[in-house]
Design a protein around this motif. Structure first.
Motif, PDB file in Angstrom:
ATOM      1  N   UNK A  15      50.576  47.710  46.098  1.00  0.00           N
ATOM      2  CA  UNK A  15      49.537  47.012  46.763  1.00  0.00           C
ATOM      3  C   UNK A  15      48.740  46.426  45.777  1.00  0.00           C
ATOM      4  N   UNK A  16      48.620  46.968  44.543  1.00  0.00           N
ATOM      5  CA  UNK A  16      47.777  46.694  43.289  1.00  0.00           C
ATOM      6  C   UNK A  16      48.676  45.620  42.874  1.00  0.00           C
ATOM      7  N   UNK A  17      49.854  45.642  42.495  1.00  0.00           N
ATOM      8  CA  UNK A  17      50.879  44.841  41.834  1.00  0.00           C
ATOM      9  C   UNK A  17      50.975  43.734  42.754  1.00  0.00           C
ATOM     10  N   UNK A  18      50.967  43.777  43.911  1.00  0.00           N
ATOM     11  CA  UNK A  18      50.937  42.453  44.791  1.00  0.00           C
ATOM     12  C   UNK A  18      49.830  41.650  44.675  1.00  0.00           C
ATOM     13  N   UNK A  19      48.537  42.352  44.567  1.00  0.00           N
ATOM     14  CA  UNK A  19      47.285  41.829  44.683  1.00  0.00           C
ATOM     15  C   UNK A  19      47.085  41.123  43.336  1.00  0.00           C
ATOM     16  N   UNK A  20      47.301  41.678  42.212  1.00  0.00           N
ATOM     17  CA  UNK A  20      47.332  40.957  40.880  1.00  0.00           C
ATOM     18  C   UNK A  20      48.113  39.855  40.468  1.00  0.00           C
ATOM     19  N   UNK A  21      49.305  39.981  41.357  1.00  0.00           N
ATOM     20  CA  UNK A  21      50.455  38.958  40.966  1.00  0.00           C
ATOM     21  C   UNK A  21      49.819  37.421  41.401  1.00  0.00           C
ATOM     22  N   UNK A  22      48.851  37.131  42.290  1.00  0.00           N
ATOM     23  CA  UNK A  22      48.392  36.099  42.664  1.00  0.00           C
ATOM     24  C   UNK A  22      46.893  35.944  42.259  1.00  0.00           C
ATOM     25  N   UNK A  23      46.605  36.724  41.289  1.00  0.00           N
ATOM     26  CA  UNK A  23      45.128  36.631  40.692  1.00  0.00           C
ATOM     27  C   UNK A  23      44.623  35.326  40.207  1.00  0.00           C
ATOM     28  N   UNK A  24      45.557  34.622  39.746  1.00  0.00           N
ATOM     29  CA  UNK A  24      44.949  33.130  38.910  1.00  0.00           C
ATOM     30  C   UNK A  24      44.575  32.243  40.195  1.00  0.00           C
ATOM     31  N   UNK A  25      45.156  32.322  41.380  1.00  0.00           N
ATOM     32  CA  UNK A  25      44.541  31.532  42.643  1.00  0.00           C
ATOM     33  C   UNK A  25      43.127  31.674  43.028  1.00  0.00           C
ATOM     34  N   UNK A  26      42.743  32.863  43.385  1.00  0.00           N
ATOM     35  CA  UNK A  26      41.379  33.242  43.794  1.00  0.00           C
ATOM     36  C   UNK A  26      40.231  32.910  42.671  1.00  0.00           C
ATOM     37  N   UNK A  27      40.872  33.095  41.213  1.00  0.00           N
ATOM     38  CA  UNK A  27      40.055  33.136  40.365  1.00  0.00           C
ATOM     39  C   UNK A  27      39.728  31.327  40.071  1.00  0.00           C
ATOM     40  N   UNK A  28      40.715  30.778  40.284  1.00  0.00           N
ATOM     41  CA  UNK A  28      40.524  29.414  40.005  1.00  0.00           C
ATOM     42  C   UNK A  28      39.322  28.945  41.033  1.00  0.00           C
ATOM     43  N   UNK A  29      39.160  29.420  41.926  1.00  0.00           N
ATOM     44  CA  UNK A  29      38.090  28.802  43.005  1.00  0.00           C
ATOM     45  C   UNK A  29      36.601  29.361  42.824  1.00  0.00           C
ATOM     46  N   UNK A  30      36.532  30.548  41.700  1.00  0.00           N
ATOM     47  CA  UNK A  30      35.131  30.773  41.451  1.00  0.00           C
ATOM     48  C   UNK A  30      33.901  29.741  41.151  1.00  0.00           C
ATOM     49  N   UNK A  31      34.399  28.807  40.497  1.00  0.00           N
ATOM     50  CA  UNK A  31      33.419  27.906  39.761  1.00  0.00           C
ATOM     51  C   UNK A  31      32.820  27.004  40.815  1.00  0.00           C
ATOM     52  N   UNK A  32      33.333  27.101  42.210  1.00  0.00           N
ATOM     53  CA  UNK A  32      32.615  26.375  43.134  1.00  0.00           C
ATOM     54  C   UNK A  32      31.798  26.992  44.384  1.00  0.00           C
ATOM     55  N   UNK A  33      30.918  26.457  44.766  1.00  0.00           N
ATOM     56  CA  UNK A  33      30.026  27.347  45.734  1.00  0.00           C
ATOM     57  C   UNK A  33      30.806  27.481  46.847  1.00  0.00           C
ATOM     58  N   UNK A  34      31.342  26.517  47.523  1.00  0.00           N
ATOM     59  CA  UNK A  34      31.922  26.770  48.822  1.00  0.00           C
ATOM     60  C   UNK A  34      33.320  27.432  48.636  1.00  0.00           C
ATOM     61  N   UNK A  35      34.283  27.032  47.830  1.00  0.00           N
ATOM     62  CA  UNK A  35      35.510  27.698  47.639  1.00  0.00           C
ATOM     63  C   UNK A  35      35.336  29.120  46.899  1.00  0.00           C
TER      64      UNK A  35
END
Length: 290
Positions: free
Chosen positions: A197-217
């Motif tokens: 589960x950790x490996x699956x979770x970290x495999x897509x990490x760049x996508x949620x990290x790309x939304x951190x700079x916006x308040x809504x996303x």
């Protein structure tokens, strides 16, 4: 003459059954001592230390497949951020220079987060590894069962038993020993399932990290980061479960009633399995990850 033969057969059966019970229970209580260190060594490892080949595969997939998608998401989020920033100030009638400095700073932060995704995620698991290793040292030192004293208590209790009681006790010890083997398999499944589960979770990490700079996303990224913390600290909760299990088993008095002691160990084993399965949902609930 026949009395001597029957007595010799009885002594042989008593020695055989006593040795069987002693062997089964010795293995069982030794497994309790070893289990804490085994689980600590498993849950206390970071993803790259647990299996470097799988970690390299996941990292390569993330860099080659997920990061380009994260780049498109960053472009969309930054465009959305720019439009929102300009229109929220009275339809572009109140525009200050500092707004653009703020926008470029957010842009730099977004790119930096995606570029250093694996560094940040591994830092979370490094913290989890430190907590688990520290807990493992405390738990293993406080809950180790003294097998030698247990052996003395078992031998004393079995001296007063007849052949029938020893047969029943031998069957019970075999059953509990089998439960311990099944427990070891279940613990292995739970540990390996958590790491996958950790490996699956970290495999897509760049996508949620790309939304951190916006308040809504940014809610996507915030929830993802809480999920990382939940996975990292799940190992700590697993260590606590095993520590509680070892304490409960160590309080069982063999000399009072060996039958109830064996079934007590079996009951605690079932509780341990159930508790280990609940650690994932408990950790997510504490960190409000969903």
């Amino acid at each position: 003459m026949f009395d001597g033969i029957f007595e010799a057969i009885e002594n042989w059966m008593r020695d055989l059954l006593t040795g069987m019970v002693t062997s089964n229970l010795t293995t069982m209580f030794t497994d309790v001592n070893e289990k804490t260190g085994e689980i600590a060594s498993q849950v206390g490892q970071t993803p790259q230390a647990w299996n470097g080949s799988i970690f390299s595969l996941i990292q390569n997939l993330s860099n080659s497949v997920i990061i380009p998608i994260a780049g498109m998401i960053i472009t969309f989020v930054l465009c959305y951020e720019l439009i929102s920033m300009l229109t929220e100030k009275n339809n572009m009638h109140e525009i200050d220079t500092w707004m653009f400095f703020k926008y470029f700073f957010k842009m730099w932060v977004a790119v930096w987060l995606v570029s250093n995704t694996f560094t940040i995620t591994m830092a979370v698991f490094d913290v989890g590894q430190y907590v688990v290793n520290a807990a493992g040292g405390v738990i293993s030192s406080d809950t180790a069962i003294n097998v030698e004293s247990m052996l003395d208590a078992m031998e004393t209790a079995m001296e007063s038993m007849n052949i029938g009681e020893l047969v029943v006790l031998a069957m019970e010890s075999m059953l509990v020993s089998l439960c311990m083997k099944i427990l070891s398999v279940l613990i292995t499944v739970i540990l390996y399932g958590r790491m996958i589960e950790i490996y699956l979770y970290t495999s897509v990490a760049p996508i949620p990290f790309a939304t951190l700079s916006n308040r809504e996303w940014g809610q996507v990224g915030n929830n993802y980061f809480r999920g990382l913390l939940a996975l990292g600290f799940q190992g700590f909760f697993m260590m606590v479960c095993v520590g509680i299990y070892a304490v409960l088993v160590s309080t069982i008095e063999i000399s009072d009633n060996m039958h109830s002691a064996l079934f007590g160990v079996a009951a605690y084993t079932v509780i341990l399995c159930f508790s280990l399965m609940k650690t994932a949902s408990l950790s997510r609930s504490i960190f409000n990850a969903h």
